[in-house]
Write a protein that holds these residues in place. Structure first.
Motif, PDB file in Angstrom:
ATOM      1  N   TYR A 405       0.815  -1.214   0.000  1.00 56.27           N
ATOM      2  CA  TYR A 405       0.000   0.000   0.000  1.00 56.27           C
ATOM      3  C   TYR A 405       0.848   1.264   0.000  1.00 56.27           C
ATOM      4  O   TYR A 405       0.462   2.280  -0.583  1.00 56.27           O
ATOM      5  CB  TYR A 405      -0.939  -0.001   1.210  1.00 56.27           C
ATOM      6  CG  TYR A 405      -2.046  -1.022   1.108  1.00 56.27           C
ATOM      7  CD1 TYR A 405      -2.676  -1.277  -0.104  1.00 56.27           C
ATOM      8  CD2 TYR A 405      -2.478  -1.751   2.225  1.00 56.27           C
ATOM      9  CE1 TYR A 405      -3.689  -2.224  -0.214  1.00 56.27           C
ATOM     10  CE2 TYR A 405      -3.491  -2.691   2.130  1.00 56.27           C
ATOM     11  CZ  TYR A 405      -4.095  -2.916   0.903  1.00 56.27           C
ATOM     12  OH  TYR A 405      -5.096  -3.840   0.796  1.00 56.27           O
ATOM     13  N   SER A 406       1.996   1.218   0.629  1.00 57.19           N
ATOM     14  CA  SER A 406       2.863   2.401   0.672  1.00 57.19           C
ATOM     15  C   SER A 406       3.676   2.583  -0.601  1.00 57.19           C
ATOM     16  O   SER A 406       4.300   3.623  -0.793  1.00 57.19           O
ATOM     17  CB  SER A 406       3.816   2.298   1.861  1.00 57.19           C
ATOM     18  OG  SER A 406       4.759   1.257   1.668  1.00 57.19           O
ATOM     19  N   GLY A 407       3.690   1.557  -1.470  1.00 60.55           N
ATOM     20  CA  GLY A 407       4.428   1.644  -2.718  1.00 60.55           C
ATOM     21  C   GLY A 407       5.828   1.067  -2.663  1.00 60.55           C
ATOM     22  O   GLY A 407       6.578   1.141  -3.642  1.00 60.55           O
ATOM     23  N   ALA A 408       6.201   0.460  -1.539  1.00 57.40           N
ATOM     24  CA  ALA A 408       7.546  -0.096  -1.394  1.00 57.40           C
ATOM     25  C   ALA A 408       7.732  -1.366  -2.213  1.00 57.40           C
ATOM     26  O   ALA A 408       8.859  -1.697  -2.615  1.00 57.40           O
ATOM     27  CB  ALA A 408       7.845  -0.374   0.077  1.00 57.40           C
ATOM     28  N   ILE A 409       6.649  -2.136  -2.445  1.00 55.50           N
ATOM     29  CA  ILE A 409       6.718  -3.321  -3.292  1.00 55.50           C
ATOM     30  C   ILE A 409       5.556  -3.276  -4.278  1.00 55.50           C
ATOM     31  O   ILE A 409       4.579  -2.545  -4.076  1.00 55.50           O
ATOM     32  CB  ILE A 409       6.659  -4.635  -2.469  1.00 55.50           C
ATOM     33  CG1 ILE A 409       5.324  -4.746  -1.714  1.00 55.50           C
ATOM     34  CG2 ILE A 409       7.842  -4.732  -1.520  1.00 55.50           C
ATOM     35  CD1 ILE A 409       5.123  -6.087  -1.002  1.00 55.50           C
ATOM     36  N   ASP A 410       5.662  -4.057  -5.346  1.00 52.78           N
ATOM     37  CA  ASP A 410       4.592  -4.082  -6.339  1.00 52.78           C
ATOM     38  C   ASP A 410       3.669  -5.281  -6.121  1.00 52.78           C
ATOM     39  O   ASP A 410       3.859  -6.086  -5.198  1.00 52.78           O
ATOM     40  CB  ASP A 410       5.164  -4.091  -7.754  1.00 52.78           C
ATOM     41  CG  ASP A 410       6.025  -5.321  -8.053  1.00 52.78           C
ATOM     42  OD1 ASP A 410       5.997  -6.302  -7.267  1.00 52.78           O
ATOM     43  OD2 ASP A 410       6.724  -5.300  -9.086  1.00 52.78           O
ATOM     44  N   GLY A 411       2.671  -5.422  -6.971  1.00 53.98           N
ATOM     45  CA  GLY A 411       1.702  -6.492  -6.829  1.00 53.98           C
ATOM     46  C   GLY A 411       2.294  -7.876  -6.967  1.00 53.98           C
ATOM     47  O   GLY A 411       1.831  -8.824  -6.321  1.00 53.98           O
ATOM     48  N   THR A 412       3.305  -8.005  -7.798  1.00 54.35           N
ATOM     49  CA  THR A 412       3.948  -9.305  -7.985  1.00 54.35           C
ATOM     50  C   THR A 412       4.625  -9.770  -6.709  1.00 54.35           C
ATOM     51  O   THR A 412       4.519 -10.939  -6.301  1.00 54.35           O
ATOM     52  CB  THR A 412       4.974  -9.237  -9.129  1.00 54.35           C
ATOM     53  OG1 THR A 412       4.312  -8.858 -10.340  1.00 54.35           O
ATOM     54  CG2 THR A 412       5.674 -10.581  -9.321  1.00 54.35           C
ATOM     55  N   GLU A 413       5.326  -8.853  -6.047  1.00 55.80           N
ATOM     56  CA  GLU A 413       5.997  -9.201  -4.800  1.00 55.80           C
ATOM     57  C   GLU A 413       4.994  -9.450  -3.680  1.00 55.80           C
ATOM     58  O   GLU A 413       5.206 -10.326  -2.835  1.00 55.80           O
ATOM     59  CB  GLU A 413       6.973  -8.085  -4.403  1.00 55.80           C
ATOM     60  CG  GLU A 413       7.705  -8.300  -3.085  1.00 55.80           C
ATOM     61  CD  GLU A 413       8.607  -9.532  -3.064  1.00 55.80           C
ATOM     62  OE1 GLU A 413       9.074  -9.896  -1.969  1.00 55.80           O
ATOM     63  OE2 GLU A 413       8.837 -10.146  -4.135  1.00 55.80           O
ATOM     64  N   LEU A 414       3.892  -8.700  -3.680  1.00 56.41           N
ATOM     65  CA  LEU A 414       2.833  -8.953  -2.695  1.00 56.41           C
ATOM     66  C   LEU A 414       2.326 -10.376  -2.847  1.00 56.41           C
ATOM     67  O   LEU A 414       2.201 -11.110  -1.861  1.00 56.41           O
ATOM     68  CB  LEU A 414       1.686  -7.962  -2.883  1.00 56.41           C
ATOM     69  CG  LEU A 414       0.434  -8.243  -2.025  1.00 56.41           C
ATOM     70  CD1 LEU A 414       0.733  -8.000  -0.549  1.00 56.41           C
ATOM     71  CD2 LEU A 414      -0.739  -7.372  -2.489  1.00 56.41           C
ATOM     72  N   ARG A 415       2.037 -10.779  -4.082  1.00 59.17           N
ATOM     73  CA  ARG A 415       1.540 -12.126  -4.329  1.00 59.17           C
ATOM     74  C   ARG A 415       2.560 -13.178  -3.881  1.00 59.17           C
ATOM     75  O   ARG A 415       2.207 -14.173  -3.240  1.00 59.17           O
ATOM     76  CB  ARG A 415       1.227 -12.304  -5.815  1.00 59.17           C
ATOM     77  CG  ARG A 415       0.766 -13.707  -6.183  1.00 59.17           C
ATOM     78  CD  ARG A 415       0.494 -13.841  -7.665  1.00 59.17           C
ATOM     79  NE  ARG A 415      -0.759 -13.182  -8.040  1.00 59.17           N
ATOM     80  CZ  ARG A 415      -0.826 -12.014  -8.666  1.00 59.17           C
ATOM     81  NH1 ARG A 415       0.306 -11.371  -8.988  1.00 59.17           N
ATOM     82  NH2 ARG A 415      -1.990 -11.475  -8.970  1.00 59.17           N
ATOM     83  N   ARG A 416       3.822 -12.961  -4.194  1.00 62.24           N
ATOM     84  CA  ARG A 416       4.858 -13.936  -3.835  1.00 62.24           C
ATOM     85  C   ARG A 416       4.934 -14.116  -2.326  1.00 62.24           C
ATOM     86  O   ARG A 416       5.006 -15.241  -1.815  1.00 62.24           O
ATOM     87  CB  ARG A 416       6.226 -13.483  -4.360  1.00 62.24           C
ATOM     88  CG  ARG A 416       7.326 -14.547  -4.175  1.00 62.24           C
ATOM     89  CD  ARG A 416       8.714 -13.972  -4.247  1.00 62.24           C
ATOM     90  NE  ARG A 416       9.002 -13.100  -3.103  1.00 62.24           N
ATOM     91  CZ  ARG A 416       9.305 -13.551  -1.888  1.00 62.24           C
ATOM     92  NH1 ARG A 416       9.333 -14.852  -1.641  1.00 62.24           N
ATOM     93  NH2 ARG A 416       9.574 -12.701  -0.920  1.00 62.24           N
ATOM     94  N   ARG A 417       4.903 -13.013  -1.595  1.00 66.91           N
ATOM     95  CA  ARG A 417       5.015 -13.115  -0.138  1.00 66.91           C
ATOM     96  C   ARG A 417       3.796 -13.811   0.469  1.00 66.91           C
ATOM     97  O   ARG A 417       3.937 -14.686   1.327  1.00 66.91           O
ATOM     98  CB  ARG A 417       5.166 -11.719   0.473  1.00 66.91           C
ATOM     99  CG  ARG A 417       6.492 -11.051   0.170  1.00 66.91           C
ATOM    100  CD  ARG A 417       6.682  -9.874   1.101  1.00 66.91           C
ATOM    101  NE  ARG A 417       7.794  -9.039   0.718  1.00 66.91           N
ATOM    102  CZ  ARG A 417       8.173  -7.961   1.404  1.00 66.91           C
ATOM    103  NH1 ARG A 417       7.502  -7.608   2.493  1.00 66.91           N
ATOM    104  NH2 ARG A 417       9.189  -7.239   1.001  1.00 66.91           N
ATOM    105  N   LEU A 418       2.625 -13.393   0.044  1.00 71.76           N
ATOM    106  CA  LEU A 418       1.423 -13.985   0.614  1.00 71.76           C
ATOM    107  C   LEU A 418       1.337 -15.473   0.330  1.00 71.76           C
ATOM    108  O   LEU A 418       0.937 -16.260   1.199  1.00 71.76           O
ATOM    109  CB  LEU A 418       0.174 -13.284   0.071  1.00 71.76           C
ATOM    110  CG  LEU A 418      -0.016 -11.815   0.443  1.00 71.76           C
ATOM    111  CD1 LEU A 418      -1.277 -11.269  -0.212  1.00 71.76           C
ATOM    112  CD2 LEU A 418      -0.081 -11.630   1.955  1.00 71.76           C
ATOM    113  N   VAL A 419       1.722 -15.862  -0.880  1.00 71.97           N
ATOM    114  CA  VAL A 419       1.590 -17.264  -1.291  1.00 71.97           C
ATOM    115  C   VAL A 419       2.777 -18.098  -0.834  1.00 71.97           C
ATOM    116  O   VAL A 419       2.621 -19.068  -0.064  1.00 71.97           O
ATOM    117  CB  VAL A 419       1.411 -17.360  -2.816  1.00 71.97           C
ATOM    118  CG1 VAL A 419       1.376 -18.825  -3.254  1.00 71.97           C
ATOM    119  CG2 VAL A 419       0.134 -16.645  -3.245  1.00 71.97           C
TER     120      VAL A 419
END
Length: 432
Positions: A405-419
């Motif tokens: 949300y703050s812009g430090a990572i993108d959607g791809t990295e969000l998905r990788r971390r969550l999964v």
């Protein structure tokens, strides 16, 4: 839900106080139950204490001792009390905190204890939030629920000319994004259409995500739960991320709690703030004279107004020697008229069908009617029965969503971390 901070030292002191409350070695034939409540707003505490007082007056042989707990420390405090064999007889908590205690054998299966009236009054979708295991045991009574709504500055919204949503015709997530852009432009420099208080971003992201068809947690044929982040799961996080990016939402509120945004909201800096339904109490009490506000439903997606919810719950300790007496107290405590009193005291909604039909919960004043209309669309939160969810939330999801949300990572990295990172955490809790 809103929570007050309680240090670990204070929590341990509370545990000692709570555990000794009913252990004074009296041998007078009176059954004494300890009821640990997490009520904290003045109206709510008064409602809880009054109901305990009424029970005690009518049941001299079964007395209930009220013990004050805290939302911020309840999980660790209960872990300590269960391990020490000193848990309260009756436990107030939230359904998304019950899984580990239910699977760990700390909570009593309530199926043989609950009255038929109470079982029938609460809808099956609410009972799902406290049902765990292959044998479908029920480990808590879900009694209060809190949808997420949008609290809006009435004057700004109505003067802007944007379409005002209703539960019958809500905004879509796409429409919500466009409206926040238009609204921000009309409000002028330094002002924003929406402020997202996301100090605790996980429940917001997951629960609102159900409206877009997101689920995130998927139970496989062998009973194991895995994380999958689909396009539907990305709708709500993507909307928030894009609003922050295009400056229709301020970056500064992302680490804030809901209460922190209220001064800016009252000052007209933000036109809307997505909040839990119970925040209406603070707004009603703290809004400056002449400030006009209204309650709007959260945006809808492919699944309509559906959103996840983790109701407040009442459970009975497995170690309690007085389970039947505790269940009788719960039946009294959650009579329809009493459930209404608890709901109004907490500015939330009851799960019980009879209580939810009470006319006082369907008035336009303070947005009660909007919340009651959304109540039919509330479903169990996605993480409801997931073992290891607290660790997944704290160690993986919370920092990942905050950075996205703050812009430090993108959607791809969000998905990788969550999964990837998330499934490693969950796997440790599902080893056979």
């Amino acid at each position: 839900m809103r929570r007050r901070i309680l240090t670990l030292t204070a929590a341990l002191a509370l545990l000692v106080t709570g555990c000794t409350a009913g252990e004074d070695d009296r041998d007078d034939g009176v059954v004494r139950l300890r009821f640990q409540s997490l009520a904290w707003q003045q109206e709510s505490v008064e409602a809880n204490r009054q109901l305990v007082k009424e029970w005690n007056a009518a049941h001299p042989d079964v007395q209930v001792d009220y013990v004050q707990g805290s939302w911020d420390s309840v999980h660790d405090q209960l872990l300590t009390s269960f391990e020490g064999g000193e848990a309260p007889d009756i436990i107030h908590d939230a359904s998304d905190d019950l899984a580990d205690f239910a699977y760990g054998g700390d909570l009593a299966d309530l199926r043989p204890l609950l009255s038929e009236r109470l079982r029938d009054d609460i809808p099956a979708r609410s009972w799902e939030t406290t049902t765990f295991g292959s044998d479908k045991g029920v480990y808590g009574v879900p009694f209060l629920q809190e949808p997420r709504v949008i609290i809006a500055n009435r004057k700004i919204i109505e003067s802007s000319g944007v379409r005002v949503p209703t539960p019958e015709k809500p905004w879509t997530w796409t429409e919500f994004r466009q409206i926040t852009q238009d609204l921000t432009r009309s409000m002028g420099p330094g002002r924003y259409a929406v402020a997202w208080p996301l100090k605790e971003p996980v429940s917001v992201s997951l629960n609102l995500g159900l409206s877009a068809g997101g689920q995130l947690f998927h139970r496989e044929a062998d009973g194991r739960v895995t994380v999958r982040f689909t396009e539907a799961d990305a709708v709500v996080p993507g909307t928030v991320h894009d609003q922050v990016t295009d400056r229709t939402a301020p970056r500064t509120t992302l680490g804030s709690g809901g209460s922190d945004t209220l001064p800016g909201f009252f000052a007209g800096k933000y036109a809307m703030v997505p909040l839990g339904f119970a925040y209406r109490q603070q707004i009603a009490q703290q809004a400056p004279k002449g400030f006009e506000w209204t309650v709007l439903p959260a945006p809808a997606g492919n699944a309509g107004l559906t959103q996840g919810v983790s109701p407040q719950t009442l459970s009975i300790s497995e170690d309690s020697p007085y389970k039947k007496e505790a269940a009788a107290f719960l039946d009294f405590f959650l009579r329809p008229e009493n459930m209404v009193r608890l709901a109004r005291g907490d500015w939330m909604l009851p799960t019980g069908t009879a209580a939810l039909a009470d006319p006082s919960l369907h008035t336009a004043r303070d947005g009660w009617a909007t919340g009651a209309a959304v109540a039919e669309q509330l479903r169990p939160a996605p993480a409801q029965s997931v073992r290891g969810y607290p660790e997944w939330k704290d160690k993986v999801a919370t920092p990942a969503f905050q950075e996205y949300y703050s812009g430090a990572i993108d959607g791809t990295e969000l998905r990788r971390r969550l999964v990837a990172d998330g499934n490693r955490v969950l796997a440790r809790y599902q080893r056979k």
